[in-house]
Design a protein around this motif. Structure first.
Motif, PDB file in Angstrom:
ATOM      1  N   ASN A 208       0.815  -1.216   0.000  1.00 62.38           N
ATOM      2  CA  ASN A 208       0.000   0.000   0.000  1.00 62.38           C
ATOM      3  C   ASN A 208       0.849   1.266   0.000  1.00 62.38           C
ATOM      4  O   ASN A 208       0.392   2.327  -0.450  1.00 62.38           O
ATOM      5  N   ASN A 209       2.070   1.165   0.509  1.00 62.71           N
ATOM      6  CA  ASN A 209       2.957   2.337   0.505  1.00 62.71           C
ATOM      7  C   ASN A 209       3.544   2.612  -0.875  1.00 62.71           C
ATOM      8  O   ASN A 209       3.888   3.751  -1.199  1.00 62.71           O
ATOM      9  N   THR A 210       3.690   1.559  -1.668  1.00 64.57           N
ATOM     10  CA  THR A 210       4.435   1.683  -2.920  1.00 64.57           C
ATOM     11  C   THR A 210       3.843   2.709  -3.885  1.00 64.57           C
ATOM     12  O   THR A 210       4.591   3.543  -4.422  1.00 64.57           O
ATOM     13  N   PRO A 211       2.524   2.726  -4.163  1.00 62.58           N
ATOM     14  CA  PRO A 211       1.991   3.749  -5.080  1.00 62.58           C
ATOM     15  C   PRO A 211       2.248   5.176  -4.578  1.00 62.58           C
ATOM     16  O   PRO A 211       2.569   6.060  -5.376  1.00 62.58           O
ATOM     17  N   ARG A 212       2.129   5.402  -3.287  1.00 63.32           N
ATOM     18  CA  ARG A 212       2.387   6.726  -2.726  1.00 63.32           C
ATOM     19  C   ARG A 212       3.849   7.115  -2.956  1.00 63.32           C
ATOM     20  O   ARG A 212       4.161   8.245  -3.332  1.00 63.32           O
ATOM     21  N   GLN A 213       4.731   6.138  -2.707  1.00 61.53           N
ATOM     22  CA  GLN A 213       6.154   6.416  -2.863  1.00 61.53           C
ATOM     23  C   GLN A 213       6.516   6.633  -4.330  1.00 61.53           C
ATOM     24  O   GLN A 213       7.344   7.489  -4.653  1.00 61.53           O
ATOM     25  N   ILE A 214       5.891   5.884  -5.240  1.00 62.36           N
ATOM     26  CA  ILE A 214       6.168   6.058  -6.665  1.00 62.36           C
ATOM     27  C   ILE A 214       5.842   7.481  -7.102  1.00 62.36           C
ATOM     28  O   ILE A 214       6.597   8.105  -7.873  1.00 62.36           O
ATOM     29  N   ASN A 215       4.729   8.016  -6.611  1.00 63.81           N
ATOM     30  CA  ASN A 215       4.377   9.392  -6.967  1.00 63.81           C
ATOM     31  C   ASN A 215       5.398  10.397  -6.427  1.00 63.81           C
ATOM     32  O   ASN A 215       5.676  11.416  -7.068  1.00 63.81           O
ATOM     33  N   ILE A 216       5.980  10.097  -5.275  1.00 63.76           N
ATOM     34  CA  ILE A 216       7.014  10.990  -4.731  1.00 63.76           C
ATOM     35  C   ILE A 216       8.297  10.869  -5.546  1.00 63.76           C
ATOM     36  O   ILE A 216       8.964  11.874  -5.835  1.00 63.76           O
ATOM     37  N   TYR A 217       8.660   9.628  -5.925  1.00 66.65           N
ATOM     38  CA  TYR A 217       9.837   9.457  -6.795  1.00 66.65           C
ATOM     39  C   TYR A 217       9.706  10.361  -8.018  1.00 66.65           C
ATOM     40  O   TYR A 217      10.638  11.072  -8.399  1.00 66.65           O
ATOM     41  N   LYS A 218       8.534  10.289  -8.641  1.00 68.58           N
ATOM     42  CA  LYS A 218       8.314  11.058  -9.864  1.00 68.58           C
ATOM     43  C   LYS A 218       8.368  12.556  -9.585  1.00 68.58           C
ATOM     44  O   LYS A 218       8.912  13.326 -10.390  1.00 68.58           O
ATOM     45  N   ALA A 219       7.813  12.982  -8.453  1.00 69.86           N
ATOM     46  CA  ALA A 219       7.750  14.402  -8.134  1.00 69.86           C
ATOM     47  C   ALA A 219       9.140  14.998  -7.912  1.00 69.86           C
ATOM     48  O   ALA A 219       9.381  16.163  -8.246  1.00 69.86           O
ATOM     49  N   ILE A 220      10.062  14.222  -7.362  1.00 73.83           N
ATOM     50  CA  ILE A 220      11.399  14.763  -7.092  1.00 73.83           C
ATOM     51  C   ILE A 220      12.384  14.438  -8.216  1.00 73.83           C
ATOM     52  O   ILE A 220      13.561  14.779  -8.142  1.00 73.83           O
ATOM     53  N   GLY A 221      11.881  13.767  -9.266  1.00 71.16           N
ATOM     54  CA  GLY A 221      12.725  13.472 -10.412  1.00 71.16           C
ATOM     55  C   GLY A 221      13.668  12.310 -10.206  1.00 71.16           C
ATOM     56  O   GLY A 221      14.722  12.237 -10.854  1.00 71.16           O
TER      57      GLY A 221
END
Length: 476
Positions: A208-221
Motif C-alpha cells: 500500500n505504501n508503494t503507489p504513494r512512494q512512486i508518486n514521490i519518486y516522480k515528483a522529485i525526479g
C-alpha cells in the motif's frame, strides 16, 4: 545496470524471521547479480526506535553473516537532506502546508465513518479549508505531498506481477510532521534516490505504501527502482507468525543452538524453490536465486524442518565452522576446552547425534570436565550398569588401560574385546559399564573412540570412581 539492494528495518524491535528473510533475499539478489547490498536503519519514529533494537538488528545480521557493502545509514542523521527536498517540493507547489489539527482530522474521520464514506484526509473539506485560511504565522502545520488526482500508478512487481492503483484512492500524505521531523514514506524515497537503490525487496505489508512512494519518486525526479513484495510467513497453524510459534528474534535461534547456515537454508525455502531440492550450499543459493522464482503465496513455518536442517549441517559442515558457533554455548555452560581434546575432534565424534549446538555442548562436557561426585552419574544409567556384576570387568579394564602404552582407538577396542574374551562376556556387559564410568551417561558414540579422546589419565580416574561407586553399592 549496477544492481544495488537494501535492507531497511525500523528499529522498534528485534530482527524477526520475516525481516531476516527479506534481508537475505535482498542480499542474495545483490550477490547473484554482482551488485551491492546496503543496510539502512529507518529510525525516524523517534519515540518507538531504541538503541537496543538497533544493536539487536546489527547483531542478527552479523550472526547470519549477511555483510553489507554500505552502511549502516541512519535516517535521523539525514534530516537536513530531507528538509531540503521538502522545501524544494513546497517551492514547486508539489507539497503544501496543512494547518488542520489532529483533533479536527479525527472529528472529520468519525463523520466520514458515520456517513459510510472511506475515512481519509480531504484537503477540500470546508473545515480543513477554514483551518488553513485562518492560520497565522505562529500556527503549527505539517507538510503534505500534493498527490496527483487523475490517472493511476502502475508498476510491475517482480513477485506479484502487474499492479495498478488509481490516484483517486490515495490521499495527500504527510511528509513532514508538525514537530519538523520527516515521515517514513518520504524518507524512504529520498534515501533510495541518494543511495542509487535499483531493487526494493520488502514485505507485502508495504504494498500500500508503494503507489504513494512512486508518486514521490516522480515528483522529485528520481528514477524508479524495481519492487518485489514478499508474502507473509504463517505459523504451522495457518495464522500469522508470532511469539506463540517461537518466533521472537533471529538471535533466539542462536540461543537455541541453531547454526546460521541452517537458518539461512530454511529462510530461503520460505517462499523460494528450485525443483525439489531442499539443501543448498551458500554458493548454490547465490547462483540459483531469482526474485521471479519467489512465490506470492504465504509460507508456513515448520520448526521440525528447521531442526532437521540443523542436524544435517551439524553432521556435514566442517568441524572448524561448527566450532566457531559452538564456542558461544560452551562458554555459556562454563565448559573450559583448554584442558582436553581438540574441540573439532569432539565435534566429529559427537556431532552426528545432536540436533542443536546446545545438545552438542552438553555432549562435549564429559571430555573436559572432571567429575567429583557420584551425583554426576546419570541416575538410571548408574543403577542399571554399575552393579556388582560389572566390578570384575571394570577392574580388568583398569589394569589393562594403566599398562596400555599406545593410546589409540584401535588399541582401546582391542582391550575391550580381550576383556570380553577373558571373562566370556557379551560386548554390552563390558562396553556399557565402561561407557557409564567414563561419560557418566548411557548414551555416547563408540566407547573406545570416546575413551581415546577423554584421555588416559581421566579414563583411569573415572573407572576408579565407578569402582568406588560399586563398592558403596555392595555395602548397601
Amino acid at each position: 545496470m549496477n544492481v544495488k539492494t537494501r535492507f531497511a528495518p525500523s528499529p522498534t524491535g528485534f530482527l524477526h524471521v520475516g525481516g531476516a528473510r527479506t534481508a537475505f533475499y535482498s542480499w542474495l539478489y545483490a550477490k547473484h547479480t554482482g551488485g551491492k547490498f546496503v543496510l539502512r536503519i529507518e529510525d525516524t519514529d523517534i519515540e518507538r526506535c531504541t538503541q537496543e533494537a538497533i544493536n539487536a538488528i546489527i547483531e542478527g545480521m552479523q550472526w547470519l553473516n549477511l555483510e553489507w557493502d554500505e552502511g549502516p545509514y541512519y535516517q535521523t542523521k539525514r534530516f537536513d537532506r530531507y528538509n531540503a527536498v521538502v522545501e524544494q517540493l513546497l517551492a514547486e507547489n508539489k507539497a503544501y502546508k496543512c494547518y488542520a489539527s489532529k483533533e479536527l482530522l479525527n472529528e472529520i474521520r468519525k463523520e466520514q465513518i458515520a456517513f459510510g464514506t472511506k475515512p481519509r484526509y480531504d484537503a477540500y473539506h470546508p473545515r480543513v479549508i477554514a483551518a488553513n485560511t485562518e492560520a497565522t504565522e505562529s500556527s503549527l502545520f505539517c507538510v503534505r505531498f500534493r498527490n496527483p488526482k487523475e490517472g493511476s500508478v502502475v508498476f510491475n512487481d517482480k513477485i506479484r506481477g502487474h499492479i495498478t492503483v488509481a490516484n483517486s484512492e490515495l490521499d495527500d500524505l504527510i511528509i513532514r510532521r508538525t514537530d519538523g521531523t520527516p515521515t517514513y514514506n518520504f524518507c524512504v524515497v529520498v534515501d533510495d534516490w541518494d543511495m542509487k537503490i535499483t531493487q526494493v525487496v520488502r514485505g507485502e505489508d508495504h504494498i500500500n505504501n508503494t503507489p504513494r512512494q512512486i508518486n514521490i519518486y516522480k515528483a522529485i525526479g528520481a528514477p524508479l527502482p524495481e519492487f518485489a513484495h514478499c508474502s507473509m510467513i504463517l505459523g504451522d497453524d495457518g495464522t500469522k507468525l508470532s511469539k506463540r510459534h517461537g518466533a521472537v528474534s533471529v538471535m533466539q535461534y542462536r540461543d537455541e543452538g541453531y547454526l546460521p547456515q541452517a537458518v539461512l537454508n530454511y529462510l530461503i525455502r520460505l517462499g523460494w524453490s528450485y525443483g525439489d531440492q531442499e539443501i543448498f550450499s551458500l554458493e548454490e543459493m547465490i547462483s540459483l536465486f531469482s526474485l521471479e522464482a519467489v512465490s506470492k503465496s504465504a509460507s508456513a513455518f515448520d520448526a521440525d524442518k528447521l531442526l532437521w536442517l540443523n542436524n544435517h549441517y551439524i553432521r556435514s559442515l566442517e568441524p572448524k565452522y561448527i566450532a566457531k558457533y559452538l564456542q558461544w554455548h560452551l562458554d555459556k555452560k562454563e565448559i573450559n576446552t583448554s584442558n582436553g581434546p581438540v574441540i573439532t575432534d569432539v565435534i566429529q565424534l559427537v556431532g552426528e547425534r545432536c540436533n542443536t549446538l546446545i545438545e552438542l555442548a552438553e555432549q562435549s562436557r564429559y571430555f573436559y570436565q572432571d567429575f567429583e561426585n557420584f551425583e554426576d552419574f546419570e541416575t538410571d544409567a548408574a543403577k542399571t550398569y554399575l552393579q556388582p556384576a560389572a566390578k570384575e570387568a571394570l577392574e580388568l579394564a583398569l589394569n589393562k588401560v594403566k599398562t596400555l602404552h599406545s593410546w589409540t582407538t584401535e588399541n582401546l577396542h582391542t582391550v575391550i574385546v580381550d576383556i570380553c574374551n577373558e571373562l566370556e562376556l557379551a560386548m554390552s556387559k563390558v562396553g556399557m559399564p565402561l561407557r557409564v564410568a567414563v561419560t557418566r551417561q548411557s548414551q555416547s558414540p563408540s566407547v573406545d573412540a570416546v575413551m581415546m579422546l577423554v584421555g588416559k589419565t581421566r579414563v583411569i580416574t573415572r573407572i576408579e570412581q565407578a569402582l568406588t561407586f560399586i563398592s558403596q553399592y555392595e555395602v548397601q
